[in-house]
Write an enzyme that holds these catalytic residues in place. Structure first.
Site, PDB file in Angstrom:
ATOM      1  N   ARG A 231       0.850  -1.177   0.000  1.00 15.84           N
ATOM      2  CA  ARG A 231       0.000   0.000   0.000  1.00 15.84           C
ATOM      3  C   ARG A 231       0.895   1.240   0.000  1.00 15.84           C
ATOM      4  NH1 ARG A 231      -3.623  -2.690  -1.470  1.00 15.84           N
ATOM      5  NH2 ARG A 231      -5.695  -2.979  -0.541  1.00 15.84           N
ATOM      6  N   GLU A 260      -2.803   8.347  -4.253  1.00 13.33           N
ATOM      7  CA  GLU A 260      -3.061   7.519  -5.425  1.00 13.33           C
ATOM      8  C   GLU A 260      -4.415   7.876  -6.023  1.00 13.33           C
ATOM      9  OE1 GLU A 260      -3.663   2.783  -5.901  1.00 13.33           O
ATOM     10  OE2 GLU A 260      -1.720   3.373  -5.056  1.00 13.33           O
ATOM     11  N   HIS A 279      -0.899   0.574  -9.872  1.00 13.34           N
ATOM     12  CA  HIS A 279      -1.565  -0.376  -8.971  1.00 13.34           C
ATOM     13  C   HIS A 279      -2.122  -1.570  -9.756  1.00 13.34           C
ATOM     14  CE1 HIS A 279      -3.750  -0.526  -4.817  1.00 13.34           C
ATOM     15  NE2 HIS A 279      -3.425  -1.739  -5.234  1.00 13.34           N
TER      16      HIS A 279
END
Length: 321
Positions: A231, A260, A279
């Protein structure tokens, strides 16, 4: 005729293919919804399948969950739903542990090889039509620290070992004879100085938030590379930028960032020793089919009264063991 359970499926504008959920649909009322309709779709629902696992809509709609007994995340990480009201409830949380293990491990090895062989430099030379002989680094014999010893971390460790790397793990419990890591330590700052590659795959919890801070990057070797597939919030982004810009560490491969998506103009975009992907390290062709299959298998368990797969410990924030 006895009424079946009500299953709410949260999606982001593209619901799972009906053929994939056909077996469930004959035994349950299935409600497909986007975030804007989640509260209405949760009323009287028994099960919530968070197919859009990057959505942050669940906490805001939670007040409407008047009958929910099970929530399934279509991802391994469950941090988007670890809010206090859910954690204090009797709702069982499960995840899709296992589906993304191998593709993420392949991504990590690919990024390590790209660093060691300077594949981006070779591509730059090719584009400039420049034939320039160079030497590259070996991967075999280097030291990797995998931070996070869950199923993805174990898949990473096995693949890196197969490439000849020496692998250690960092987790909650110290182990000296782990089948995948060999040795698992618990002190990040004690482990970092010996690592040539540091792979972050820990779950995001209050204990792991910003664990990679200025002190952590200062403890790493100047030639070390950092790979984050966990993360973005595991990392103090400003500290990472300073470490990369100053040469305190040699490079970073980032599949996740904080914030993000990464804003236009952020310094990480233009640092020459950084590789950024959006991602998608686990997103292999067919992954959507796989996460639906994992949920429907668990649905079969739920309707038969059997124990569910991948039950999350809500105090820890992940599936233990």
């Amino acid at each position: 005729m006895e009424q079946g359970p009500i299953v709410t499926v949260l999606h982001g504008g593209s619901a799972p293919d009906a053929d994939l959920t056909a077996g469930m649909a004959v035994r349950a009322e299935v409600r497909y919804t986007e975030a804007s309709g989640l509260a209405a779709a949760l009323r009287s629902a028994d099960i919530l399948f968070v197919y859009d696992f990057q959505s942050d809509a669940v906490p805001g709609a939670w007040h409407a969950a008047d009958r929910l007994s099970w929530l399934h995340m279509g991802s391994t990480g469950v941090d988007p739903v670890m809010f206090p009201e859910l954690c204090a409830s009797d709702v069982v949380v499960t995840n899709t542990r296992g589906v993304f293990d191998t593709p993420i491990a392949e991504y990590v090895l690919g990024q390590i090889l790209a660093f060691a062989k300077d594949l981006s430099g070779s591509l730059d030379l090719q584009r400039s039509h420049h034939w320039h002989h160079r030497e590259s680094e070996r991967v075999a014999g280097t030291n990797a620290l995998v931070v996070g010893t869950g199923s993805i971390g174990r898949a990473v460790a096995r693949l890196l070992r197969a490439a000849g790397m020496n692998v250690r793990g960092l987790g909650r419990r110290e182990r000296l004879d782990d089948p995948d890591f060999g040795t698992v330590g618990t002190d990040l700052y004690a482990e970092l100085p010996s690592a040539d590659y540091v792979v972050a795959i820990a779950p995001l919890t209050p204990e792991t938030s910003n664990m990679f801070d200025a002190a952590a990057f200062a403890a790493m070797k100047p030639h070390a590379r950092f790979v984050n597939v966990g993360r973005g919030e595991l990392v103090d982004t400003d500290a990472l930028v300073r470490a990369l810009d100053s040469g305190s560490i040699a490079g970073a491969a980032l599949d996740v960032v904080d914030p993000e998506p990464l804003p236009d103009g952020h310094p990480l975009w233009d640092l020459p020793n950084v590789r950024i992907t959006p991602h998608n390290s686990g997103d292999f062709t067919g992954w959507r089919t796989e996460i639906v299959a994992a949920f429907t298998e668990n649905f079969d368990h739920w309707t038969a009264g059997r124990p569910l797969n991948n039950v999350v410990d809500k105090e820890l924030g992940y599936v233990p063991g």
